[in-house]
Enzyme design. Sequence first.
Site, PDB file in Angstrom:
ATOM      1  N   GLU A   1       1.096  -0.514  -5.147  1.00  0.00           N
ATOM      2  CA  GLU A   1       0.139   0.559  -5.399  1.00  0.00           C
ATOM      3  C   GLU A   1       0.962   1.843  -5.466  1.00  0.00           C
ATOM      4  O   GLU A   1       1.330   2.413  -4.438  1.00  0.00           O
ATOM      5  CB  GLU A   1      -0.911   0.651  -4.292  1.00  0.00           C
ATOM      6  CG  GLU A   1      -1.997   1.659  -4.613  1.00  0.00           C
ATOM      7  CD  GLU A   1      -2.410   2.544  -3.460  1.00  0.00           C
ATOM      8  OE1 GLU A   1      -3.356   3.319  -3.608  1.00  0.00           O
ATOM      9  OE2 GLU A   1      -1.757   2.490  -2.398  1.00  0.00           O
TER      10      GLU A   1
ATOM     11  N   ASP B   1       0.823  -1.204   0.000  1.00  0.00           N
ATOM     12  CA  ASP B   1       0.000   0.000   0.000  1.00  0.00           C
ATOM     13  C   ASP B   1       0.862   1.260   0.000  1.00  0.00           C
ATOM     14  O   ASP B   1       1.936   1.307   0.605  1.00  0.00           O
ATOM     15  CB  ASP B   1      -0.883  -0.019   1.258  1.00  0.00           C
ATOM     16  CG  ASP B   1      -1.765   1.203   1.377  1.00  0.00           C
ATOM     17  OD1 ASP B   1      -2.605   1.406   0.487  1.00  0.00           O
ATOM     18  OD2 ASP B   1      -1.594   1.957   2.356  1.00  0.00           O
TER      19      ASP B   1
END
Length: 640
Positions: free
Chosen positions: A370, A317
Site C-alpha cells: 500500500e 500497510d
Amino acid sequence: MNAIPLQHGDPLLGELDLHLIGEGRHERLWEVLGAHPRVVRTARGPVAGTTFAVWAPNARAVRVVGDFDRWADGVPMRRRDHGVWEVFVPGADVGARYRYRVRSADGGLHDHADPLAFAAERPPGTASVVHRSRHTWRDAAWLDRRRQVDPVAAPLSVYEVHLGSWLSEDERHAASYRVLAHRLADHVGRLGFTHVELMPVAEHPYGGSWGYQVTSYYAPTARYGDPDDFRYLVDHLHAHGIGVIVDWVPAHFPRDDWALAGFDGTPLYEHPDPRRGEHPDWGTYVFAHGRPQVRNFLVANALYWLEEFHVDGLRVDAVASMLYLDYSRGEGQWEPNEFGGRENLEAVALLRELTTAIRRHRPDALVIAEESTLWPGVTAPVESGGLGFDLKWNLGWMHDTLGYFGHDPVRRAGHHHELVLPATYAAEERWLLPLSHDEVVHGKGSLWSRMPGDDAAKAAGLRALLAWMWAHPGKKLLFMGGEFGQVREWAEAGGLDWGLLGDPAHAGVAHLVADLNRLLRTRPALHALDHDPAGFAWLDADDADRNVVAFLRRDPAGGAVVCVANLSGVALPDYRVGLPQPGRWRVVLDTDAAEYGGSTHGPRRAVTADGIPWQGLPVSATWEIPPNSVLLLEYDPGLH
C-alpha cells in the site's frame, strides 16, 4: 509430550541461535523466542513445563510471572549473550497467561506482554498466553497448486474483510474464526473472488484502530478464537479454492506501555529520535528499522504468518510512511539521511530484506504494497534497484475513478481526464486496483451513496463502476458490502446490511460481481497481460462530450475483449466500435441487463463485423449502448 535430551538448568538456546539473534539474521525467530511448552529430563525424571525466552538487552533483570505462580514474584530468567533472557518453568502449561517483569537499568519495574507471544488474552485483557498448535493441515493440494501458478499473471480478485463487522449487527456477537470460515467460504465462493484479504488480525487492544495498532505481532487476535481457530479459517478457505491475504503493519506500533513501547526501559523497538520514532498522524511509535534485531523481528514475523498460518500473501500497510523521513512532518520535524535526502534508507533496506526473504522461503506468496507516492520501482526486482513487491495498490486510479463516477453524468465531460489518465501509466508498476475500506468511512459514504442520482441511478452507476474496474488493467480489490451495494457507510462497531440482498437492485449488483469474477477467471484477456503494454489499447479515449470510452484487452494468444463504457445519461443507439477481426461478436456482459437490475431485456446481443475500418482496427460493428453502463464484447467463433 515427548521428553527432550536436555537437563534442567542447561542452556535452552544454542550458540548458533544466539549468534543469529545478535546479528539480526534469525529468520525463524519464533522457534527460539517466545513460550514453548516442552518436557525436560531431570534427575527425577521428565518434567513438563514451558521455556520462555525474550530479547531485552538493556534490562538489569527479567522475571516471567503468570498463572503458574499466581502472579506473585515470578521466576527469574537467566541472561545469555546478545541480550537474550531464558528460563524453563515447570508446571507452566498450555493456556497459562504470563508477562515479563522487566527491571530497567534505572531500577524501574514494569510488566510487558511477550513480543513473540503466539496467543494473547482476549481484549481488554493484555496478558500473553502459552499456546501449542494441534491443528492438522489439510491444504496440501491447495499449496501444491499455488506453487504451480504465477500469482501476478493469474486472475486475482480480492474481497477485503473486517472480521468483526462482516456479519449483520444482530449476528456480530457470534463472530468467530470457525463461524466466519464457513460463512465466508460460501459467500466468497458464490461470488467467485479468488482471495480474501483480512484487515489486520494480529492482536490489538483498541478495536477502533481496525487492527492497525498492533501489540502482539505473532498472535492472531483472541476476539474470534485461539490461533488454531484462525488456522481452521485459512484451511477451510483453501479447501474451497480461496486464498488468504492478511494486512501486515511494519511501519508503526502503539504507545501502550505494557506492549513493545520502552520494552527494556529504553527505546528498543522504536527509533530513539522523536523525529524518526514518533508518528504525528497516528500517535504511535515508528519502528527502529535500522536496528538489526528489530528488522529481524519484523522479517521473521512476516515469514511466521506465511509458514505457520499458510496465508497466501501479505498486504504491507503504510509503505509510503516508511519510505520518507518527512512523511507528515513539517520543517524542523525531520532529519535528512546521511546524503541529505528525504528517503528513509533504513526502511528501504528493511523492505528489500523482507521481499528477498519471502522470495527465498515462499516464492509463491504475494507481497503487496500500500504505497501512495511516485517512488520508482516498488514492484521492480531488488537486484534491479526496486523494492521487490509483487503488486502495488493503485491509489491514483482509485482517487481519479471515484472522483469521475461521483459526478453527475451531465458534468462528467469536464472530468474526462480522471477516467482515462490511469491507463497511461498502467504498465509502470504491477498494479492492484483498490476500492478499499478507506473509501467508505469518515464521512465519504458507501460506494452506493457516492453515486449520483436516485436509487436506480445509484445502482446503475455502481454496476458501471465495478465493470469498469474489472475490465481495466490491474488486479482487483473490493471491500465488503460493495459487492451488493451497502447503503450505509461502514463502521467498525456495526455490521453489514445483508437484508439488502432481498432488494432486486442490490441482488443485481451481487449477480454482476459474480459474473465479472467468472469472466475474469475464464477470459485470459482480462488478466494475463495486466501489466504489459501489449495487453491494452485505446479504441476511443477522447469522446469526452458524450462521456464514452472504449478500449481493447488482449491475451498472449491474441484473444481479445472489447470494453465500451457509455457513462452519460442517455443511450447511444448506433455506436460504432472498432474490432480486431471479422466475424460474429457478441455482448458477454451488459451492466444494464435486467438480471442485474437494469432495463435491457432479451438475449445477449451479437452482430457481424462489417468491413468498415474504425478506431485503428480493420473492421467494426455498431451496438446500442444503454446509458450509464459498460458492455464487454468478444469474438464468438461459434456464431456465423
